[in-house]
Design a protein around this motif. Sequence first.
Motif, PDB file in Angstrom:
ATOM      1  N   ARG A   1       0.918 -91.249  56.491  1.00  0.00           N
ATOM      2  CA  ARG A   1      -0.073 -90.241  56.898  1.00  0.00           C
ATOM      3  C   ARG A   1      -0.835 -89.740  55.662  1.00  0.00           C
ATOM      4  O   ARG A   1      -0.311 -89.753  54.550  1.00  0.00           O
ATOM      5  N   VAL A   2      -2.057 -89.251  55.870  1.00  0.00           N
ATOM      6  CA  VAL A   2      -2.862 -88.672  54.789  1.00  0.00           C
ATOM      7  C   VAL A   2      -2.825 -87.146  54.827  1.00  0.00           C
ATOM      8  O   VAL A   2      -3.570 -86.500  54.105  1.00  0.00           O
ATOM      9  N   ASP A   3      -1.944 -86.578  55.627  1.00  0.00           N
ATOM     10  CA  ASP A   3      -1.813 -85.125  55.769  1.00  0.00           C
ATOM     11  C   ASP A   3      -0.882 -84.592  54.687  1.00  0.00           C
ATOM     12  O   ASP A   3       0.320 -84.468  54.875  1.00  0.00           O
ATOM     13  N   ASN A   4      -1.452 -84.306  53.507  1.00  0.00           N
ATOM     14  CA  ASN A   4      -0.668 -83.784  52.396  1.00  0.00           C
ATOM     15  C   ASN A   4      -1.488 -82.803  51.584  1.00  0.00           C
ATOM     16  O   ASN A   4      -2.687 -82.661  51.791  1.00  0.00           O
ATOM     17  N   ALA A   5      -0.819 -82.109  50.690  1.00  0.00           N
ATOM     18  CA  ALA A   5      -1.482 -81.084  49.879  1.00  0.00           C
ATOM     19  C   ALA A   5      -1.078 -81.238  48.420  1.00  0.00           C
ATOM     20  O   ALA A   5       0.042 -81.655  48.119  1.00  0.00           O
ATOM     21  N   MET A   6      -2.012 -80.889  47.512  1.00  0.00           N
ATOM     22  CA  MET A   6      -1.734 -80.911  46.084  1.00  0.00           C
ATOM     23  C   MET A   6      -1.965 -79.511  45.533  1.00  0.00           C
ATOM     24  O   MET A   6      -2.974 -78.875  45.854  1.00  0.00           O
ATOM     25  N   ASP A   7      -1.026 -79.033  44.705  1.00  0.00           N
ATOM     26  CA  ASP A   7      -1.210 -77.714  44.098  1.00  0.00           C
ATOM     27  C   ASP A   7      -1.863 -77.849  42.725  1.00  0.00           C
ATOM     28  O   ASP A   7      -2.178 -78.956  42.282  1.00  0.00           O
ATOM     29  N   THR A   8      -2.069 -76.729  42.055  1.00  0.00           N
ATOM     30  CA  THR A   8      -2.776 -76.725  40.771  1.00  0.00           C
ATOM     31  C   THR A   8      -2.000 -77.404  39.652  1.00  0.00           C
ATOM     32  O   THR A   8      -2.578 -77.757  38.635  1.00  0.00           O
ATOM     33  N   MET A   9      -0.707 -77.604  39.832  1.00  0.00           N
ATOM     34  CA  MET A   9       0.114 -78.279  38.823  1.00  0.00           C
ATOM     35  C   MET A   9       0.169 -79.796  39.062  1.00  0.00           C
ATOM     36  O   MET A   9       0.807 -80.515  38.326  1.00  0.00           O
ATOM     37  N   GLY A  10      -0.476 -80.282  40.130  1.00  0.00           N
ATOM     38  CA  GLY A  10      -0.489 -81.700  40.427  1.00  0.00           C
ATOM     39  C   GLY A  10       0.645 -82.160  41.326  1.00  0.00           C
ATOM     40  O   GLY A  10       0.822 -83.351  41.551  1.00  0.00           O
ATOM     41  N   ARG A  11       1.409 -81.230  41.881  1.00  0.00           N
ATOM     42  CA  ARG A  11       2.484 -81.585  42.809  1.00  0.00           C
ATOM     43  C   ARG A  11       1.860 -81.922  44.151  1.00  0.00           C
ATOM     44  O   ARG A  11       1.011 -81.207  44.651  1.00  0.00           O
ATOM     45  N   ILE A  12       2.291 -83.046  44.759  1.00  0.00           N
ATOM     46  CA  ILE A  12       1.819 -83.439  46.080  1.00  0.00           C
ATOM     47  C   ILE A  12       2.989 -83.286  47.044  1.00  0.00           C
ATOM     48  O   ILE A  12       4.104 -83.687  46.731  1.00  0.00           O
ATOM     49  N   GLU A  13       2.716 -82.707  48.220  1.00  0.00           N
ATOM     50  CA  GLU A  13       3.730 -82.625  49.262  1.00  0.00           C
ATOM     51  C   GLU A  13       3.129 -83.063  50.582  1.00  0.00           C
ATOM     52  O   GLU A  13       2.073 -82.587  50.989  1.00  0.00           O
ATOM     53  N   CYS A  14       3.822 -83.976  51.249  1.00  0.00           N
ATOM     54  CA  CYS A  14       3.399 -84.437  52.564  1.00  0.00           C
ATOM     55  C   CYS A  14       3.719 -83.349  53.585  1.00  0.00           C
ATOM     56  O   CYS A  14       4.856 -82.875  53.651  1.00  0.00           O
TER      57      CYS A  14
END
Length: 79
Positions: free
Chosen positions: A49-62
């Motif tokens: 899936r492409v439903d994910n988020a990235m925070d300002t530190m570059g962490r990605i979470e699905c």
Amino acid sequence: MDATTTTEGQTVYVSREEGDTGSKGPFFVVYSDEDHENRFGYLCGNCERVDNAMDTMGRIECNVCGNVRKPTEWDAAHE
């Protein structure tokens, strides 16, 4: 490149040669065009899936399966 469709019906293109390691599977780079010129985001290799988020530190979470990529930037002040 593999083509896939977002939940909004947009066709995007997955580069399985570009990506980063996640806790449950890789995150692959996704483009909005076949020419690799306009980066769209990431595809979770665990749930596809492409439903994910990235925070300002570059962490990605699905947002679907919880697959996580560690931050690419780290500041000791955050400990």
